[in-house]
Design a protein around this motif. Sequence first.
Motif, PDB file in Angstrom:
ATOM      1  N   MET A 122       0.855  -1.172   0.000  1.00 33.96           N
ATOM      2  CA  MET A 122       0.000   0.000   0.000  1.00 33.96           C
ATOM      3  C   MET A 122       0.903   1.238   0.000  1.00 33.96           C
ATOM      4  SD  MET A 122      -2.769   1.390   2.823  1.00 33.96           S
ATOM      5  CE  MET A 122      -3.707  -0.094   2.835  1.00 33.96           C
ATOM      6  N   THR A 123       0.599   2.136  -0.903  1.00 32.11           N
ATOM      7  CA  THR A 123       1.387   3.362  -1.002  1.00 32.11           C
ATOM      8  C   THR A 123       0.848   4.415  -0.037  1.00 32.11           C
ATOM      9  OG1 THR A 123      -0.001   4.381  -2.686  1.00 32.11           O
ATOM     10  CG2 THR A 123       1.757   2.899  -3.465  1.00 32.11           C
ATOM     11  N   LEU A 124       1.606   5.465   0.144  1.00 35.68           N
ATOM     12  CA  LEU A 124       1.169   6.578   0.979  1.00 35.68           C
ATOM     13  C   LEU A 124      -0.078   7.228   0.381  1.00 35.68           C
ATOM     14  CD1 LEU A 124       1.741   8.211   3.497  1.00 35.68           C
ATOM     15  CD2 LEU A 124       3.262   9.653   2.137  1.00 35.68           C
ATOM     16  N   GLY A 125      -0.158   7.290  -0.936  1.00 38.20           N
ATOM     17  CA  GLY A 125      -1.340   7.821  -1.614  1.00 38.20           C
ATOM     18  C   GLY A 125      -2.582   6.984  -1.336  1.00 38.20           C
ATOM     19  N   ASP A 126      -2.418   5.651  -1.360  1.00 34.95           N
ATOM     20  CA  ASP A 126      -3.531   4.758  -1.042  1.00 34.95           C
ATOM     21  C   ASP A 126      -4.005   4.957   0.394  1.00 34.95           C
ATOM     22  OD1 ASP A 126      -3.440   3.597  -3.566  1.00 34.95           O
ATOM     23  OD2 ASP A 126      -2.146   1.936  -2.896  1.00 34.95           O
ATOM     24  N   LEU A 127      -3.040   5.028   1.311  1.00 39.63           N
ATOM     25  CA  LEU A 127      -3.372   5.223   2.718  1.00 39.63           C
ATOM     26  C   LEU A 127      -4.125   6.534   2.928  1.00 39.63           C
ATOM     27  CD1 LEU A 127      -3.210   4.353   5.677  1.00 39.63           C
ATOM     28  CD2 LEU A 127      -0.980   5.519   5.785  1.00 39.63           C
ATOM     29  N   SER A 128      -3.658   7.598   2.299  1.00 38.87           N
ATOM     30  CA  SER A 128      -4.335   8.887   2.464  1.00 38.87           C
ATOM     31  C   SER A 128      -5.747   8.844   1.877  1.00 38.87           C
ATOM     32  CB  SER A 128      -3.525  10.025   1.843  1.00 38.87           C
ATOM     33  OG  SER A 128      -3.491   9.916   0.442  1.00 38.87           O
ATOM     34  N   PHE A 129      -5.933   8.139   0.783  1.00 40.63           N
ATOM     35  CA  PHE A 129      -7.266   7.990   0.195  1.00 40.63           C
ATOM     36  C   PHE A 129      -8.202   7.242   1.143  1.00 40.63           C
ATOM     37  CE2 PHE A 129     -10.279   5.275  -2.088  1.00 40.63           C
ATOM     38  CZ  PHE A 129     -11.065   6.249  -2.680  1.00 40.63           C
ATOM     39  N   TYR A 130      -7.734   6.144   1.718  1.00 38.12           N
ATOM     40  CA  TYR A 130      -8.574   5.365   2.621  1.00 38.12           C
ATOM     41  C   TYR A 130      -8.909   6.146   3.887  1.00 38.12           C
ATOM     42  CZ  TYR A 130      -7.590   1.401  -0.418  1.00 38.12           C
ATOM     43  OH  TYR A 130      -7.506   0.568  -1.507  1.00 38.12           O
ATOM     44  N   LEU A 131      -7.925   6.863   4.426  1.00 39.34           N
ATOM     45  CA  LEU A 131      -8.187   7.679   5.613  1.00 39.34           C
ATOM     46  C   LEU A 131      -9.166   8.813   5.297  1.00 39.34           C
ATOM     47  CD1 LEU A 131      -4.614   7.868   7.185  1.00 39.34           C
ATOM     48  CD2 LEU A 131      -6.613   6.646   8.093  1.00 39.34           C
ATOM     49  N   PHE A 132      -8.981   9.454   4.163  1.00 38.30           N
ATOM     50  CA  PHE A 132      -9.896  10.517   3.743  1.00 38.30           C
ATOM     51  C   PHE A 132     -11.314   9.977   3.602  1.00 38.30           C
ATOM     52  CE2 PHE A 132     -12.199  12.616   0.315  1.00 38.30           C
ATOM     53  CZ  PHE A 132     -12.228  13.924   0.774  1.00 38.30           C
ATOM     54  N   THR A 133     -11.448   8.838   2.939  1.00 39.62           N
ATOM     55  CA  THR A 133     -12.763   8.235   2.732  1.00 39.62           C
ATOM     56  C   THR A 133     -13.401   7.860   4.067  1.00 39.62           C
ATOM     57  OG1 THR A 133     -12.062   7.368   0.594  1.00 39.62           O
ATOM     58  CG2 THR A 133     -13.994   6.349   1.589  1.00 39.62           C
ATOM     59  N   PHE A 134     -12.629   7.276   4.953  1.00 40.18           N
ATOM     60  CA  PHE A 134     -13.138   6.866   6.259  1.00 40.18           C
ATOM     61  C   PHE A 134     -13.619   8.077   7.061  1.00 40.18           C
ATOM     62  CE2 PHE A 134     -12.235   6.172  10.809  1.00 40.18           C
ATOM     63  CZ  PHE A 134     -13.149   5.162  11.063  1.00 40.18           C
ATOM     64  N   PHE A 135     -12.764   9.081   7.201  1.00 38.69           N
ATOM     65  CA  PHE A 135     -13.127  10.224   8.034  1.00 38.69           C
ATOM     66  C   PHE A 135     -14.220  11.085   7.416  1.00 38.69           C
ATOM     67  CE2 PHE A 135      -9.114   9.239  10.179  1.00 38.69           C
ATOM     68  CZ  PHE A 135      -9.588   9.201  11.482  1.00 38.69           C
ATOM     69  N   ASN A 136     -14.268  11.190   6.106  1.00 36.31           N
ATOM     70  CA  ASN A 136     -15.355  11.939   5.494  1.00 36.31           C
ATOM     71  C   ASN A 136     -16.667  11.182   5.562  1.00 36.31           C
ATOM     72  OD1 ASN A 136     -14.978  14.712   4.085  1.00 36.31           O
ATOM     73  ND2 ASN A 136     -13.007  13.665   4.050  1.00 36.31           N
ATOM     74  N   GLY A 137     -16.605   9.872   5.523  1.00 35.70           N
ATOM     75  CA  GLY A 137     -17.816   9.083   5.750  1.00 35.70           C
ATOM     76  C   GLY A 137     -18.354   9.319   7.150  1.00 35.70           C
ATOM     77  N   LEU A 138     -17.449   9.325   8.132  1.00 38.03           N
ATOM     78  CA  LEU A 138     -17.864   9.629   9.507  1.00 38.03           C
ATOM     79  C   LEU A 138     -18.413  11.050   9.622  1.00 38.03           C
ATOM     80  CD1 LEU A 138     -15.029   8.052  11.703  1.00 38.03           C
ATOM     81  CD2 LEU A 138     -17.365   7.218  11.366  1.00 38.03           C
ATOM     82  N   ARG A 139     -17.797  11.983   8.917  1.00 39.90           N
ATOM     83  CA  ARG A 139     -18.245  13.376   8.994  1.00 39.90           C
ATOM     84  C   ARG A 139     -19.663  13.520   8.455  1.00 39.90           C
ATOM     85  NH1 ARG A 139     -15.297  18.619   6.419  1.00 39.90           N
ATOM     86  NH2 ARG A 139     -15.270  17.292   4.589  1.00 39.90           N
ATOM     87  N   VAL A 140     -19.958  12.888   7.346  1.00 40.50           N
ATOM     88  CA  VAL A 140     -21.307  12.973   6.786  1.00 40.50           C
ATOM     89  C   VAL A 140     -22.320  12.377   7.768  1.00 40.50           C
ATOM     90  CG1 VAL A 140     -22.826  12.138   4.949  1.00 40.50           C
ATOM     91  CG2 VAL A 140     -20.584  13.077   4.380  1.00 40.50           C
ATOM     92  N   VAL A 141     -21.977  11.239   8.357  1.00 36.92           N
ATOM     93  CA  VAL A 141     -22.862  10.607   9.333  1.00 36.92           C
ATOM     94  C   VAL A 141     -23.001  11.483  10.582  1.00 36.92           C
ATOM     95  CG1 VAL A 141     -23.126   8.595  10.850  1.00 36.92           C
ATOM     96  CG2 VAL A 141     -22.425   8.280   8.480  1.00 36.92           C
ATOM     97  N   SER A 142     -21.934  12.195  10.951  1.00 36.83           N
ATOM     98  CA  SER A 142     -21.974  13.017  12.161  1.00 36.83           C
ATOM     99  C   SER A 142     -22.906  14.219  12.041  1.00 36.83           C
ATOM    100  CB  SER A 142     -20.569  13.485  12.535  1.00 36.83           C
ATOM    101  OG  SER A 142     -20.132  14.522  11.674  1.00 36.83           O
ATOM    102  N   TYR A 143     -23.288  14.587  10.832  1.00 35.52           N
ATOM    103  CA  TYR A 143     -24.252  15.685  10.677  1.00 35.52           C
ATOM    104  C   TYR A 143     -25.637  15.275  11.180  1.00 35.52           C
ATOM    105  CZ  TYR A 143     -20.970  18.194   7.649  1.00 35.52           C
ATOM    106  OH  TYR A 143     -19.890  18.862   7.146  1.00 35.52           O
ATOM    107  N   LEU A 144     -25.955  14.004  11.092  1.00 30.25           N
ATOM    108  CA  LEU A 144     -27.292  13.537  11.458  1.00 30.25           C
ATOM    109  C   LEU A 144     -27.676  13.879  12.898  1.00 30.25           C
ATOM    110  CD1 LEU A 144     -29.866  12.128  10.562  1.00 30.25           C
ATOM    111  CD2 LEU A 144     -28.795   9.962  11.160  1.00 30.25           C
ATOM    112  N   PRO A 145     -26.831  13.630  13.907  1.00 29.16           N
ATOM    113  CA  PRO A 145     -27.232  14.015  15.267  1.00 29.16           C
ATOM    114  C   PRO A 145     -27.469  15.524  15.406  1.00 29.16           C
ATOM    115  CG  PRO A 145     -25.347  12.542  15.340  1.00 29.16           C
ATOM    116  CD  PRO A 145     -25.573  12.896  13.902  1.00 29.16           C
ATOM    117  N   GLN A 146     -26.650  16.326  14.727  1.00 33.63           N
ATOM    118  CA  GLN A 146     -26.837  17.775  14.809  1.00 33.63           C
ATOM    119  C   GLN A 146     -28.159  18.184  14.170  1.00 33.63           C
ATOM    120  OE1 GLN A 146     -24.425  20.332  16.165  1.00 33.63           O
ATOM    121  NE2 GLN A 146     -26.516  21.033  16.266  1.00 33.63           N
TER     122      GLN A 146
END
Length: 114
Positions: free
Chosen positions: A1-25
Amino acid sequence: MTLGDLSFYLFTFFNGLRVVSYLPQILRVARDENGASAISYTTWLLWTGANATTGLHAGIILGDLILAAINWLNAVCCALVIALTAWKRRRGYPTGEVAVTRPMSTALMIDDMC
């Protein structure tokens, strides 16, 4: 896994959480009986603008439609919080009066500026 792949997966994971986190608000604003007084228009407008312009940059300059779509979705969620807050405040105070539930404090003034 390259650094680019890792950054993509982390970005996808945290942005998925961010979208879900809007729901409680969004649910808190929808259920609030005091005109969503804890919501700062300035903060949510800033977040909306930051997400929308990042989406524009990603789509137009970078040509990355997935990154653009993620940021536009975040902007839509932020705009939804703003719209729901405005609706709650108008519905809760039809005469245009603003309810004051606590004395004005320095912390409140600073929060309204953020």
